[in-house]
Design a protein around this motif. Structure first.
Motif, PDB file in Angstrom:
ATOM      1  N   ALA A 201       0.842  -1.204   0.000  1.00  0.00           N
ATOM      2  CA  ALA A 201       0.000   0.000   0.000  1.00  0.00           C
ATOM      3  C   ALA A 201       0.877   1.254   0.000  1.00  0.00           C
ATOM      4  O   ALA A 201       0.660   2.172  -0.794  1.00  0.00           O
ATOM      5  CB  ALA A 201      -0.924  -0.002   1.204  1.00  0.00           C
ATOM      6  N   ILE A 208       2.664   6.174  -7.155  1.00  0.00           N
ATOM      7  CA  ILE A 208       1.620   6.862  -7.934  1.00  0.00           C
ATOM      8  C   ILE A 208       1.760   8.369  -7.787  1.00  0.00           C
ATOM      9  O   ILE A 208       1.777   9.106  -8.768  1.00  0.00           O
ATOM     10  CB  ILE A 208       0.219   6.405  -7.488  1.00  0.00           C
ATOM     11  N   ILE A 209       1.894   8.841  -6.558  1.00  0.00           N
ATOM     12  CA  ILE A 209       1.947  10.287  -6.344  1.00  0.00           C
ATOM     13  C   ILE A 209       3.197  10.869  -7.008  1.00  0.00           C
ATOM     14  O   ILE A 209       3.159  11.956  -7.554  1.00  0.00           O
ATOM     15  CB  ILE A 209       1.967  10.612  -4.835  1.00  0.00           C
ATOM     16  N   ARG A 210       4.289  10.104  -6.964  1.00  0.00           N
ATOM     17  CA  ARG A 210       5.531  10.644  -7.512  1.00  0.00           C
ATOM     18  C   ARG A 210       5.490  10.802  -9.013  1.00  0.00           C
ATOM     19  O   ARG A 210       6.207  11.616  -9.572  1.00  0.00           O
ATOM     20  CB  ARG A 210       6.699   9.709  -7.163  1.00  0.00           C
ATOM     21  N   SER A 211       4.670   9.964  -9.683  1.00  0.00           N
ATOM     22  CA  SER A 211       4.728  10.001 -11.142  1.00  0.00           C
ATOM     23  C   SER A 211       3.743  11.000 -11.743  1.00  0.00           C
ATOM     24  O   SER A 211       3.704  11.163 -12.949  1.00  0.00           O
ATOM     25  CB  SER A 211       4.497   8.605 -11.713  1.00  0.00           C
ATOM     26  N   VAL A 212       2.949  11.662 -10.919  1.00  0.00           N
ATOM     27  CA  VAL A 212       1.945  12.581 -11.454  1.00  0.00           C
ATOM     28  C   VAL A 212       2.290  14.002 -11.002  1.00  0.00           C
ATOM     29  O   VAL A 212       2.707  14.198  -9.869  1.00  0.00           O
ATOM     30  CB  VAL A 212       0.543  12.173 -10.954  1.00  0.00           C
ATOM     31  N   PRO A 213       2.161  14.995 -11.884  1.00  0.00           N
ATOM     32  CA  PRO A 213       2.500  16.374 -11.490  1.00  0.00           C
ATOM     33  C   PRO A 213       1.619  16.886 -10.348  1.00  0.00           C
ATOM     34  O   PRO A 213       0.450  16.512 -10.256  1.00  0.00           O
ATOM     35  CB  PRO A 213       2.220  17.181 -12.758  1.00  0.00           C
ATOM     36  N   ILE A 215       0.378  19.686  -9.984  1.00  0.00           N
ATOM     37  CA  ILE A 215      -0.697  20.539 -10.472  1.00  0.00           C
ATOM     38  C   ILE A 215      -1.959  19.709 -10.748  1.00  0.00           C
ATOM     39  O   ILE A 215      -3.079  20.174 -10.548  1.00  0.00           O
ATOM     40  CB  ILE A 215      -0.215  21.299 -11.723  1.00  0.00           C
ATOM     41  N   THR A 216      -1.773  18.440 -11.135  1.00  0.00           N
ATOM     42  CA  THR A 216      -2.925  17.563 -11.329  1.00  0.00           C
ATOM     43  C   THR A 216      -3.700  17.409 -10.029  1.00  0.00           C
ATOM     44  O   THR A 216      -4.931  17.483 -10.004  1.00  0.00           O
ATOM     45  CB  THR A 216      -2.449  16.174 -11.804  1.00  0.00           C
ATOM     46  N   PHE A 217      -2.957  17.222  -8.940  1.00  0.00           N
ATOM     47  CA  PHE A 217      -3.634  17.043  -7.652  1.00  0.00           C
ATOM     48  C   PHE A 217      -4.284  18.339  -7.194  1.00  0.00           C
ATOM     49  O   PHE A 217      -5.347  18.320  -6.571  1.00  0.00           O
ATOM     50  CB  PHE A 217      -2.653  16.539  -6.595  1.00  0.00           C
ATOM     51  N   MET A 220      -7.358  18.570  -9.065  1.00  0.00           N
ATOM     52  CA  MET A 220      -8.278  17.578  -8.494  1.00  0.00           C
ATOM     53  C   MET A 220      -8.923  18.131  -7.243  1.00  0.00           C
ATOM     54  O   MET A 220     -10.128  18.014  -7.040  1.00  0.00           O
ATOM     55  CB  MET A 220      -7.492  16.321  -8.130  1.00  0.00           C
ATOM     56  N   TYR A 252       7.811  12.702  -1.172  1.00  0.00           N
ATOM     57  CA  TYR A 252       9.218  12.967  -1.465  1.00  0.00           C
ATOM     58  C   TYR A 252      10.047  12.879  -0.190  1.00  0.00           C
ATOM     59  O   TYR A 252      11.173  12.392  -0.199  1.00  0.00           O
ATOM     60  CB  TYR A 252       9.364  14.336  -2.128  1.00  0.00           C
TER      61      TYR A 252
ATOM     62  N   MET B 329      -2.758  16.993 -19.375  1.00  0.00           N
ATOM     63  CA  MET B 329      -3.454  17.686 -18.292  1.00  0.00           C
ATOM     64  C   MET B 329      -4.369  18.764 -18.863  1.00  0.00           C
ATOM     65  O   MET B 329      -5.456  19.002 -18.354  1.00  0.00           O
ATOM     66  CB  MET B 329      -2.401  18.297 -17.358  1.00  0.00           C
ATOM     67  N   ASN B 358       6.081   7.935 -17.345  1.00  0.00           N
ATOM     68  CA  ASN B 358       7.136   7.847 -16.337  1.00  0.00           C
ATOM     69  C   ASN B 358       7.842   6.508 -16.367  1.00  0.00           C
ATOM     70  O   ASN B 358       9.060   6.437 -16.271  1.00  0.00           O
ATOM     71  CB  ASN B 358       6.528   8.014 -14.946  1.00  0.00           C
TER      72      ASN B 358
END
Lengths: 372, 377
Positions: A201, A208-213, A215-217, A220, A252, B329, B358
């Protein structure tokens, strides 16, 4: 004990600190230095001359534009000298940049919040103060900042829209830093855990969090989060942003702390288990104190990143320091001054981040020294 | 009972079960909320919307995209291609600039090294959003098409963007296949040469150039270039890269290059000084010691941190939405989401797309890292 002291103990006499010899100024030494560092080869000479020419061309113009011909005092656009910087709006709106729309009578709260927050830097990483005090400070700091800046308990409540400018940058930066630290420790421990479900988990979450910018979150949080809440419940945009910053930057930090945990010699953990300490005791008293101390420089770099990342909330319409400065230059009176805003923003971030980075580098050197 | 709870295995299982249950409960709760909210809003979940007409314009797309007829799936593809194009160019530029800055910083020349120091420290201590807005403001000051900067009548820079010659592949399907077969055969021959000289990349490049030139001379030219021409109020022919694309690339790659140069510099400085001295003592010239002794050793401590910088470059494509450059995006997570209201699906697509990109990048860098690893016994 250091080397010098032990030698003194053996020989019985103090060794004089090697005095820095005062070398008298001589012209030949200067020429040697210049020759070695500026005109070593013919290519070097060409590069040096080109750079000197470029600097001579640009520097006077830049300084003239920035300071000598620039307008510092005045009240309106007509006072601005043409062809040079105009710092009038900056002076006019300085209070707004620092406090945002914070009520004027309560501004002492912002000042004391700055003081409490900045005091953290020398205190948190001091080696003389016991670590439990430092931990207590990290835990209390967000609460104090919250009370001072947002209100509650004995302080008058401030509406979230009244937070802006440097106050908001500071609020988001420090609170996200302090609150993401415990989350990141748990994530790092979870990723190292012996229990497979926990490990999967945590690893999945981190990857997952590391691979998405980020700004996306942030988008969201502003657009999609509402969908997941029961109808009627809504969370203020400030808290949603804070939530995102905490749970993204924790990832991070978790990787930094995981690295530091892995660097703690395994024998220490085994020794601690052999002494009859359980998992949590081992982690709390043996592993974490060392791991956290060693990850301080990397955590400071991470904090600089987080501090710079707070500018992204501008996209969602929160006026942190960059947004506040940009907003004043969109004002009809000051429209068309393109360069002044970015220069002030860059100068602010440069001074803040550069000094934190220098402090981090100093701590890193100190940690290296104590290790030997 | 007491001893049962204190059994290690039982306790581990219990903790995990509780953790799993809490997560499942949380996800179910959120999903139920989402289901209720979507029912109230009259939305149905599912990916059918991907095949509906998108109806919004994408300012810049490398593949054919028509706002009147294209579907949301096409919009996603356009965003994906934009992201990949951005990432490839920005990563190359980042690497080159980072190398230049690091070399400048390590130079013997006092002035050059200090100039590099100032540039790096300024750029990396200022948020990337500030860089993007500065470069975007600069792009607004570009001259109009008629007063465009002219680079030898081949490329033009104006407020419409950078117009560069386009490259067209002239061979048909059959000829292309023959060409490819020839190329692969020649690659095998080159492999022999590589085993003796070790210069793989240079050999393959050289061979490709020779093949292209020979084919062009013997048959028809393999590729043809069309330079942009000013027709009316715009440039016709050639390729035009819009200003926001160029400025985003410059902003992101300078920012990452400043970080990258510190990585490269640190790794080179970490190689012990004796290596350089030993090389010099053997009478080898300094630049050869650098290329053959220092850099190969530094490379494998450079690659892992560089990978994370590259991944940050890739993710910075999302910041393009600030200046109007549409990546995944901007298309799927922005316009498509707003138009269809299929928030969850769109966000999932965006996250999966970034995840895949990635993974690909990490895999490429992993291969590279493995190849560069020092082979110990």
């Amino acid at each position: 004990m250091n080397h010098q002291a032990s030698i003194e103990k053996i020989t019985g006499k103090p060794i004089e600190a090697r005095a820095k010899k005062e070398v008298p100024f001589s012209f030949s030494r200067v020429t040697v230095w210049i020759k070695r560092n500026l005109f070593n080869t013919w290519l070097d000479s060409v590069v040096t001359l080109a750079l000197i020419a470029l600097l001579c061309l640009l520097l006077p113009k830049a300084l003239d534009w920035l300071f000598f011909s620039a307008t510092f005092s005045g009240t309106n656009r007509a006072d601005c000298a043409p062809g040079a910087a105009c710092w009038i709006p900056i002076r006019q709106y300085m209070d707004y940049y620092i406090y945002g729309p914070f009520p004027e009578s309560e501004q002492w709260r912002v000042n004391s919040a700055f003081a409490v927050g900045l005091f953290a830097f020398p205190l948190l990483f001091s080696q003389r103060i016991p670590q439990k005090w430092i931990v207590a400070y990290i835990l209390v700091l967000p609460v104090v900042l919250w009370l001072l800046l947002k209100g509650g308990f004995i302080f008058e409540d401030i509406s979230t829209s009244a937070l802006g400018g440097l106050t908001l940058t500071f609020f988001l930066g420090i609170i996200a830093m302090c609150l993401s630290l415990p989350v990141s420790i748990l994530l790092a421990l979870g990723r190292q855990s012996q229990l497979p479900i926990l490990r999967w988990a945590c690893t999945g979450y981190i990857e997952i969090i590391r691979s998405v910018p980020v700004i996306t979150f942030l988008f969201m949080a502003s657009l999609v989060l509402q969908l997941f809440l029961p109808s009627g419940v809504s969370i203020d945009v400030l808290f949603r942003v804070l939530f995102v910053l905490i749970f993204v930057s924790a990832v991070y930090k978790a990787e930094i702390i995981r690295g530091a945990i892995q660097a703690v010699p395994k024998g220490q953990i085994e020794a601690s288990y052999a002494m009859g300490c359980g998992y949590w005791k081992t982690m709390a008293y043996v592993v974490m104190p060392q791991a956290l101390r060693n990850s301080v420089p990397a955590l400071i770099t991470n904090f600089i990143g987080l501090f710079k990342e707070t500018t992204l909330v501008m996209i969602l319409g929160l006026l942190e320091v960059m947004g506040a400065i940009n907003a004043t230059f969109h004002n009809a009176e000051w429209l068309g001054l393109h360069a002044e805003g970015p220069i002030v923003i860059s100068a602010f971030f440069f001074i803040a981040c550069f000094s934190i980075a220098q402090y981090g580098a100093y701590l890193e050197r100190r940690i290296k020294r104590t290790k030997h | 009972m007491h001893s049962f709870l204190y059994n290690r295995k039982v306790r581990d299982t219990l903790i995990q079960l509780i953790f799993f249950a809490v997560i499942c409960f949380g996800i179910t709760y959120l999903a139920l909320n989402a289901a209720t909210n979507m029912r109230d809003a009259g939305l149905t979940s599912g990916f059918d919307f991907l095949f509906q007409r998108a109806g919004y314009d994408i300012s810049y797309s490398l593949i054919h995209y028509d706002p009147k007829t294209s579907t949301h799936l096409m919009a996603w593809a356009a965003g994906m291609v934009n992201t990949i194009a951005f990432a490839v160019v920005a990563i190359l530029l980042t690497t080159v600039m980072a190398l230049c800055l690091a070399v400048m910083r390590l130079s013997q020349n006092f002035l050059l090294s200090k100039v590099s120091l100032c540039l790096v420290e300024y750029v990396r201590n200022v948020p990337i959003l500030v860089h993007i807005s500065v470069w975007y403001t600069l792009s607004l000051m570009l001259p109009s098409v008629r007063q465009a900067f002219n680079f030898g009548d081949v490329s033009f820079l104006s407020n419409r963007g950078l117009s560069i010659p386009s490259v067209e592949w002239n061979y048909g399907l059959l000829a292309s296949l023959v060409f490819a077969a020839l190329w692969i055969v020649l690659c095998f021959f080159v492999k022999k040469r590589v085993s003796t000289t070790g210069r793989r990349i240079i050999s393959v490049l050289l061979m490709t150039v020779v093949l292209v030139v020979l084919a062009s001379l013997v048959f028809t030219p393999v590729v043809s270039f069309t330079t942009p021409k000013l027709v009316g109020f715009n440039f016709k022919h050639g390729w035009t890269l819009p200003p926001e694309f160029i400025m985003l690339i410059i902003a992101v790659s300078t920012y990452s290059a400043a970080h990258g140069s510190e990585v490269i510099r640190g790794s080179i400085l970490a190689i012990s000084k004796g290596q350089m001295e030993a090389g010099l003592a053997l009478g080898v010239r300094p630049n050869i010691v650098m290329n053959k002794v220092i850099i190969p050793q530094a490379l494998h401590s450079i690659i892992p941190p560089m990978t994370s910088i590259y991944i940050n470059v890739l993710k910075a494509a999302a910041l393009g939405s600030v200046v109007g450059f549409m990546d995944i995006m901007g298309t799927m997570g922005g316009s498509s989401l707003n138009i269809t209201g299929q928030a969850i699906e769109c966000i999932v697509i965006v996250m999966v797309s970034y995840g895949i990109l990635n993974l690909i990048l990490a895999a490429i860098m992993g291969r590279f890292n493995k190849a560069m690893q020092l082979k110990g016994r």
